[in-house]
Write an enzyme that holds these catalytic residues in place. Structure first.
Site, PDB file in Angstrom:
ATOM      1  CG  HIS A  17      28.008  37.239  42.100  1.00 21.38           C
ATOM      2  ND1 HIS A  17      27.919  38.474  41.658  1.00 21.38           N
ATOM      3  CD2 HIS A  17      29.341  37.134  41.865  1.00 21.38           C
ATOM      4  CE1 HIS A  17      29.040  38.897  41.251  1.00 21.38           C
ATOM      5  NE2 HIS A  17      29.766  38.201  40.958  1.00 21.38           N
ATOM      6  CE  LYS A  41      38.208  43.667  39.645  1.00 25.24           C
ATOM      7  NZ  LYS A  41      37.489  42.540  39.144  1.00 25.24           N
ATOM      8  NE  ARG A  91      31.513  35.264  34.888  1.00 27.82           N
ATOM      9  CZ  ARG A  91      31.955  36.547  35.352  1.00 27.82           C
ATOM     10  NH1 ARG A  91      31.110  37.270  35.493  1.00 27.82           N
ATOM     11  NH2 ARG A  91      33.176  36.680  35.630  1.00 27.82           N
ATOM     12  CB  SER A 129      28.922  42.534  38.403  1.00 32.40           C
ATOM     13  OG  SER A 129      28.782  41.832  39.308  1.00 32.40           O
TER      14      SER A 129
HETATM   15  P1  ADP Z   1      35.929  39.642  40.376  1.00 34.06           P
HETATM   16  O1  ADP Z   1      36.110  41.106  40.522  1.00 34.06           O
HETATM   17  O2  ADP Z   1      37.113  39.036  41.186  1.00 34.06           O
HETATM   18  O3  ADP Z   1      35.934  39.110  39.185  1.00 34.06           O
HETATM   19  P2  ADP Z   1      33.222  39.330  40.836  1.00 34.06           P
HETATM   20  O4  ADP Z   1      32.401  39.956  41.664  1.00 34.06           O
HETATM   21  O5  ADP Z   1      33.096  39.736  39.364  1.00 34.06           O
HETATM   22  O6  ADP Z   1      34.819  39.051  41.294  1.00 34.06           O
HETATM   23  O7  ADP Z   1      32.969  37.561  40.600  1.00 34.06           O
HETATM   24  C1  ADP Z   1      33.457  36.885  41.832  1.00 34.06           C
HETATM   25  C2  ADP Z   1      33.368  35.500  41.362  1.00 34.06           C
HETATM   26  O8  ADP Z   1      32.301  34.852  40.746  1.00 34.06           O
HETATM   27  C3  ADP Z   1      34.383  35.376  40.349  1.00 34.06           C
HETATM   28  O9  ADP Z   1      34.823  33.875  40.449  1.00 34.06           O
HETATM   29  C4  ADP Z   1      33.670  35.084  38.965  1.00 34.06           C
HETATM   30  O10 ADP Z   1      34.200  34.316  38.085  1.00 34.06           O
HETATM   31  C5  ADP Z   1      32.419  34.318  39.592  1.00 34.06           C
HETATM   32  N1  ADP Z   1      31.066  34.866  38.677  1.00 34.06           N
HETATM   33  C6  ADP Z   1      30.550  36.122  38.525  1.00 34.06           C
HETATM   34  N2  ADP Z   1      29.453  35.736  37.885  1.00 34.06           N
HETATM   35  C7  ADP Z   1      29.208  34.339  37.723  1.00 34.06           C
HETATM   36  C8  ADP Z   1      28.394  33.536  36.917  1.00 34.06           C
HETATM   37  N3  ADP Z   1      27.313  34.171  36.385  1.00 34.06           N
HETATM   38  N4  ADP Z   1      28.332  32.210  36.960  1.00 34.06           N
HETATM   39  C9  ADP Z   1      29.338  31.656  37.745  1.00 34.06           C
HETATM   40  N5  ADP Z   1      30.501  32.526  38.298  1.00 34.06           N
HETATM   41  C10 ADP Z   1      30.310  33.831  38.263  1.00 34.06           C
END
Ligand code: ADP
Length: 163
Positions: A17, A41, A91, A129
């Site tokens: 992130h 979630k 990702r 996460s």
């Molecule tokens: P959500 O609950 O909307 O999936 P997240 O907090 O998991 O939100 O992630 C927010 C954004 O960050 C999403 O677009 C997710 O794909 C991106 N993201 C999370 N981890 C990574 C990573 N390691 N590399 C690239 N993008 C990431």
């Protein structure tokens, strides 16, 4: 002024992130990191905890970054913030289908706001996460995936006995 919104749950915020935030902040005049309150979630951290964590972690990143909670429809939140773009991180192929569908539907809701996908540094791409929490629950080391302060938050949370 070009404004983009980067929405997510950030439960907890990872190095993936943070890399996307760093890259996004370079592209726009202001990046609004939207921390969703969506309780469906069942996050480990409350929205207040996630907001505080994200604010602390982005403090050292250069650029104009604001961290704001939101519980409304993403496109309404983006419009409220004066954003012309939604930033998402991609990702792997696995992310693509969900992101593709969401971007498509959001385009139907508001065609003035563009969804933009960024890739994190290759070394950070596998980080999620959900897996960070799973590893921590089984006593594994999460230091390669989150900052030391976030690792301490996660350990503190688990030691506290909740979720
Ligand atoms: P959500 O609950 O909307 O999936 P997240 O907090 O998991 O939100 O992630 C927010 C954004 O960050 C999403 O677009 C997710 O794909 C991106 N993201 C999370 N981890 C990574 C990573 N390691 N590399 C690239 N993008 C990431």
């Amino acid at each position: 002024m070009k404004v983009a919104v980067y929405p997510g749950t950030f439960d907890p915020i990872t190095l993936g992130h943070l890399d996307i935030i760093r890259r996004g902040a370079h592209l726009v005049d202001k990046l609004v990191v939207g921390v969703t309150t969506n309780p469906s979630k069942e996050p480990m951290f409350s929205v207040e905890e996630r907001l505080a964590m994200v604010k602390r972690e982005v403090a050292d990143i250069s650029g104009h970054i604001e961290v704001v909670e939101f519980g409304s429809l993403l496109m309404d939140f983006a419009e409220q913030q004066g954003a012309t773009a939604i930033l998402r991180g991609l990702r792997a192929v696995a992310d693509f289908e969900y992101e593709f569908q969401m971007a498509g539907m959001n385009q139907k809701l508001n065609d003035e706001i563009e969804t933009v996908f960024l890739m994190a540094d290759v070394s950070l791409q596998p980080i999620a996460s959900k897996l960070v929490k799973e590893i921590a629950r089984f006593g594994g080391c999460i230091d390669k995936f989150v900052t030391p302060a976030v690792a301490a938050d996660v350990r503190g949370h688990l030691d506290g006995g909740s979720r």
